[in-house]
Write an enzyme that holds these catalytic residues in place. Sequence first.
Site, PDB file in Angstrom:
ATOM      1  N   ASP A 125      30.067  25.851 110.721  1.00 15.22           N
ATOM      2  CA  ASP A 125      31.151  26.835 110.815  1.00 15.22           C
ATOM      3  C   ASP A 125      32.482  26.307 110.285  1.00 15.22           C
ATOM      4  O   ASP A 125      33.484  27.019 110.282  1.00 15.22           O
ATOM      5  CB  ASP A 125      31.321  27.293 112.275  1.00 15.22           C
ATOM      6  CG  ASP A 125      31.677  26.145 113.210  1.00 15.22           C
ATOM      7  OD1 ASP A 125      31.798  24.994 112.734  1.00 15.22           O
ATOM      8  OD2 ASP A 125      31.840  26.399 114.418  1.00 15.22           O
ATOM      9  N   GLY A 126      32.502  25.041 109.874  1.00 18.75           N
ATOM     10  CA  GLY A 126      33.726  24.486 109.313  1.00 18.75           C
ATOM     11  C   GLY A 126      34.784  24.144 110.351  1.00 18.75           C
ATOM     12  O   GLY A 126      35.895  23.748 110.006  1.00 18.75           O
ATOM     13  N   ARG A 183      34.456   7.379  99.667  1.00 17.43           N
ATOM     14  CA  ARG A 183      33.408   6.770 100.480  1.00 17.43           C
ATOM     15  C   ARG A 183      32.339   6.132  99.597  1.00 17.43           C
ATOM     16  O   ARG A 183      32.250   6.451  98.403  1.00 17.43           O
ATOM     17  CB  ARG A 183      32.725   7.865 101.318  1.00 17.43           C
ATOM     18  CG  ARG A 183      33.696   8.675 102.145  1.00 17.43           C
ATOM     19  CD  ARG A 183      33.222  10.126 102.311  1.00 17.43           C
ATOM     20  NE  ARG A 183      34.265  10.983 102.868  1.00 17.43           N
ATOM     21  CZ  ARG A 183      34.392  11.295 104.145  1.00 17.43           C
ATOM     22  NH1 ARG A 183      33.521  10.853 105.001  1.00 17.43           N
ATOM     23  NH2 ARG A 183      35.371  12.054 104.550  1.00 17.43           N
ATOM     24  N   ASP A 252      28.112   7.929 103.979  1.00 16.21           N
ATOM     25  CA  ASP A 252      29.250   8.833 103.783  1.00 16.21           C
ATOM     26  C   ASP A 252      30.373   8.506 104.762  1.00 16.21           C
ATOM     27  O   ASP A 252      31.488   8.999 104.605  1.00 16.21           O
ATOM     28  CB  ASP A 252      28.819  10.297 103.959  1.00 16.21           C
ATOM     29  CG  ASP A 252      28.050  10.527 105.243  1.00 16.21           C
ATOM     30  OD1 ASP A 252      27.016   9.861 105.434  1.00 16.21           O
ATOM     31  OD2 ASP A 252      28.482  11.353 106.060  1.00 16.21           O
TER      32      ASP A 252
HETATM   33  P1  AMP Z   1      29.907  13.790 110.093  1.00 18.50           P
HETATM   34  O1  AMP Z   1      28.760  13.699 111.040  1.00 18.50           O
HETATM   35  O2  AMP Z   1      31.182  14.242 110.751  1.00 18.50           O
HETATM   36  O3  AMP Z   1      30.101  12.540 109.300  1.00 18.50           O
HETATM   37  O4  AMP Z   1      29.545  14.952 109.085  1.00 18.50           O
HETATM   38  C1  AMP Z   1      28.454  14.921 108.207  1.00 18.50           C
HETATM   39  C2  AMP Z   1      28.510  16.103 107.281  1.00 18.50           C
HETATM   40  O5  AMP Z   1      28.399  17.316 108.018  1.00 18.50           O
HETATM   41  C3  AMP Z   1      29.801  16.227 106.483  1.00 18.50           C
HETATM   42  O6  AMP Z   1      29.462  16.754 105.235  1.00 18.50           O
HETATM   43  C4  AMP Z   1      30.595  17.226 107.292  1.00 18.50           C
HETATM   44  O7  AMP Z   1      31.561  17.878 106.521  1.00 18.50           O
HETATM   45  C5  AMP Z   1      29.504  18.172 107.764  1.00 18.50           C
HETATM   46  N1  AMP Z   1      29.861  18.888 109.000  1.00 18.50           N
HETATM   47  C6  AMP Z   1      29.954  18.374 110.245  1.00 18.50           C
HETATM   48  N2  AMP Z   1      30.293  19.335 111.119  1.00 18.50           N
HETATM   49  C7  AMP Z   1      30.434  20.485 110.424  1.00 18.50           C
HETATM   50  C8  AMP Z   1      30.770  21.836 110.757  1.00 18.50           C
HETATM   51  N3  AMP Z   1      31.060  22.184 112.005  1.00 18.50           N
HETATM   52  N4  AMP Z   1      30.826  22.728 109.757  1.00 18.50           N
HETATM   53  C9  AMP Z   1      30.541  22.377 108.497  1.00 18.50           C
HETATM   54  N5  AMP Z   1      30.210  21.155 108.121  1.00 18.50           N
HETATM   55  C10 AMP Z   1      30.163  20.205 109.067  1.00 18.50           C
HETATM   56 MG    MG Z   2      31.395  11.970 108.026  1.00 18.27          MG
END
Ligand code: AMP
Ligand code: MG
Length: 487
Positions: A125-126, A183, A252
């Site tokens: 949901d962003g 990254r 990442d």
């Molecule tokens: P992270 O676990 O925070 O490192 O995120 C891993 C990937 O998932 C990244 O590409 C984030 O942008 C994406 N992501 C995490 N949470 C959300 C969310 N609520 N909506 C969209 N993308 C997400």
């Molecule tokens: Mg991340």
Amino acid sequence: MNREKTHWNFDNSYQVLPKILFKNQTPTPVKSPELIVMNGSLAETLGLSVEHLQSEEGINVFVGNQIPENSVPIAQAYAGHQFGHFAMLGDGRAVLLGEQITPDNRRYDIQLKGSGRTPFSRGGDGRAALGPMLREYIISEAMHGLGIPTTRSLAVVTTGEPVYRETILPGAVLTRVASSHIRVGTFQYAANWGSRDVLQNLADYTIDRHYPEFENQDNRYLTFLRRVIERQAKLISKWQLVGFIHGVMNTDNMTVSGETIDYGPCAFMDQYDPATVFSSIDREGRYAYGNQPSIGAWNLARFAEALLPLLNENQEKAIEIAEGEIAQYFTIYNQYWLAGMRAKLGIMNEEPDDEALVNDLLQLMQEYKSDYTNTFRSFTLDKLEGEKMFSKEEFKKWYKRWQERLSRQKEPKEEVLKSMRNHNPAIIPRNHQVEEALNAAVEKGDMSVMNVFLDALAKPYSYTKEQEKYCQLPTPSNQPYQTFCGT
Ligand code: AMP
Ligand code: MG
């Protein structure tokens, strides 16, 4: 006051790079923003007026309702190995507003995290919830206080909109500040989906931004790889020295600048145990405390792989070069770690048996479930109190060995203890205290617990009376502490 210097001063140098590396993306406006916390001292170093940031206009920028002058927001593309599996990722819930140029001419990425959907959102949901964004704020600022390279937190603003997770939670946007968001996964993306030119452009840009000192060298991509290995080895050694567990060391989530990034399921270890894992999704302990150094090597090997086309035209030769560099990692890591451990024990020179002295202590700490931070704090205060281990014969023998070791250096005891204070934090953000601060903030709208905690965490080496309450351990529980990915 000079208006120029107290407002946003954006540049967008990332956007000279090939278009495949980002997408233009504005944040999605939110209903009713409310400022929850702001980092005044960080604002000042960025050349921003605190007063302005707290105004309606300032808060609207933090939440993405207003785009400041000269900001051209983008979502960055990147890939990454998540728990070993390669995937296309990208900023799925963040936008980069641009690079703030500070009065002393430094460049910092200003990113809004939780700012709405982007082309990289996949099913998400962003958005982000208040609790996890405040958690990132606390831990990243604590890391900064500890002297560990990290992204910083400038502000958290609630959106007035709910986010739907397992329960309904208040939405929030974190303003994150980083020397860049490039990254290992950004390079993996360029190597996989871009041309050699894209990869070279990205490498040249990154060298210019983070490693300008060797920009004009003939073999600069090799030097680049070497320096990234060096910075990551140093960073991870610092994590180990304070008992920080990142929790999700996917490629990442590893920067090329050497800053800690992405505070999701991270947490600090209480009892010393290399197998410590807090993250609920890390079922196999891939990212356990004791595995972090070798995961660092694994991630850097992925980085080296991405750089292969720049290391040599002949692929076999390039692989040979890359392997040679990666092979150095453990030596470099171990040097940093041992130097750090010597400093924690007040050892000022080098003797061949130092590593065994350190390892024997760690083994005892593991056996007697000693608290990692408090053990070294006791040593620093020269008071052996509070750990079961201290009354054990084996420990007494070890202690005698350590004291003899100290007597073989010329520095007087006072000086040794003073130096130890700079290397052993009196406090860390302990999980139960973090939870307490978050609970007050999120459930009761009371920021006082978190603010007092943040003040203490900003000076973890100061050993003040007020800090003593933060040395207390959690009441024993049958439920091990668990963290969740900050989504
Ligand atoms: P992270 O676990 O925070 O490192 O995120 C891993 C990937 O998932 C990244 O590409 C984030 O942008 C994406 N992501 C995490 N949470 C959300 C969310 N609520 N909506 C969209 N993308 C997400
Ligand atoms: Mg991340």
